[in-house]
Write an enzyme that holds these catalytic residues in place. Sequence first.
Site, PDB file in Angstrom:
ATOM      1  N   TYR A 199       0.793  -1.234   0.000  1.00  0.00           N
ATOM      2  CA  TYR A 199       0.000   0.000   0.000  1.00  0.00           C
ATOM      3  C   TYR A 199       0.825   1.284   0.000  1.00  0.00           C
ATOM      4  O   TYR A 199       0.257   2.373  -0.068  1.00  0.00           O
ATOM      5  CB  TYR A 199      -0.939   0.007   1.209  1.00  0.00           C
ATOM      6  CG  TYR A 199      -1.889  -1.163   1.206  1.00  0.00           C
ATOM      7  CD1 TYR A 199      -2.920  -1.251   0.276  1.00  0.00           C
ATOM      8  CD2 TYR A 199      -1.746  -2.202   2.114  1.00  0.00           C
ATOM      9  CE1 TYR A 199      -3.789  -2.330   0.255  1.00  0.00           C
ATOM     10  CE2 TYR A 199      -2.608  -3.294   2.106  1.00  0.00           C
ATOM     11  CZ  TYR A 199      -3.620  -3.351   1.170  1.00  0.00           C
ATOM     12  OH  TYR A 199      -4.467  -4.417   1.151  1.00  0.00           O
ATOM     13  N   HIS A 251     -15.208  -7.331  -1.067  1.00  0.00           N
ATOM     14  CA  HIS A 251     -15.361  -8.737  -1.391  1.00  0.00           C
ATOM     15  C   HIS A 251     -16.422  -9.442  -0.559  1.00  0.00           C
ATOM     16  O   HIS A 251     -16.675 -10.632  -0.758  1.00  0.00           O
ATOM     17  CB  HIS A 251     -14.020  -9.453  -1.205  1.00  0.00           C
ATOM     18  CG  HIS A 251     -12.854  -8.609  -1.608  1.00  0.00           C
ATOM     19  ND1 HIS A 251     -12.593  -8.263  -2.930  1.00  0.00           N
ATOM     20  CD2 HIS A 251     -11.903  -7.981  -0.869  1.00  0.00           C
ATOM     21  CE1 HIS A 251     -11.522  -7.488  -2.968  1.00  0.00           C
ATOM     22  NE2 HIS A 251     -11.095  -7.303  -1.738  1.00  0.00           N
ATOM     23  N   HIS A 264      -9.047   1.108  -5.609  1.00  0.00           N
ATOM     24  CA  HIS A 264      -8.194   0.189  -4.843  1.00  0.00           C
ATOM     25  C   HIS A 264      -6.754   0.606  -5.082  1.00  0.00           C
ATOM     26  O   HIS A 264      -6.340   0.795  -6.233  1.00  0.00           O
ATOM     27  CB  HIS A 264      -8.420  -1.260  -5.268  1.00  0.00           C
ATOM     28  CG  HIS A 264      -9.807  -1.707  -4.995  1.00  0.00           C
ATOM     29  ND1 HIS A 264     -10.244  -2.001  -3.731  1.00  0.00           N
ATOM     30  CD2 HIS A 264     -10.870  -1.846  -5.818  1.00  0.00           C
ATOM     31  CE1 HIS A 264     -11.523  -2.324  -3.792  1.00  0.00           C
ATOM     32  NE2 HIS A 264     -11.927  -2.217  -5.042  1.00  0.00           N
ATOM     33  N   ARG A 274      -9.712 -11.711  -3.586  1.00  0.00           N
ATOM     34  CA  ARG A 274      -9.771 -10.275  -3.873  1.00  0.00           C
ATOM     35  C   ARG A 274     -10.209  -9.977  -5.308  1.00  0.00           C
ATOM     36  O   ARG A 274     -10.434  -8.827  -5.661  1.00  0.00           O
ATOM     37  CB  ARG A 274      -8.417  -9.622  -3.620  1.00  0.00           C
ATOM     38  CG  ARG A 274      -7.994  -9.662  -2.170  1.00  0.00           C
ATOM     39  CD  ARG A 274      -6.709  -8.885  -1.961  1.00  0.00           C
ATOM     40  NE  ARG A 274      -6.096  -9.187  -0.695  1.00  0.00           N
ATOM     41  CZ  ARG A 274      -6.415  -8.628   0.469  1.00  0.00           C
ATOM     42  NH1 ARG A 274      -7.365  -7.708   0.507  1.00  0.00           N
ATOM     43  NH2 ARG A 274      -5.805  -8.967   1.581  1.00  0.00           N
TER      44      ARG A 274
END
Length: 148
Positions: free
Chosen positions: A26, A83, A103, A114
């Site tokens: 991330y 999800h 995302h 995912r």
Amino acid sequence: MHEPRPVLLLHGPNLNLLGRREPDVYGSTTLADVDERARTLGAELGLRVDARQSNHEGVLIDAVHEAMTDFAGVVVNPGGLTHTSVALRDALAAIPVPVVEVHISNVHAREEFRHHSYVSGIATAVIAGAGTLGYELALRVVADRIGP
């Protein structure tokens, strides 16, 4: 000059940990950084960005309900609820404004679970894998869809 159009920027579970949680996936940008960049770009685009984060599904759904009357568009990163949450999907499907799903990582290059999103099928656009730049791209999509 037009009054800025309000846009809801909604961050789902665990996004409050941006910059600390799995930085290899991330990145090191914090949620505060994301929100500040979104507000700055939003102002340039004639948008007033109202950024919110919650780890609680019902709080996120309540915020989406506000978009029925209070917002011109929604940018949402549902996090893990992408999800699992039919309820969040249904709330987003009910609002009459553009919804852009974001995302940070490319969810399609990650674990199999995912790969499915309950939100993508009702979203105006989906941006995945562009890092935190995805939020800025999403704001540009919303600004384009709602017009001047």
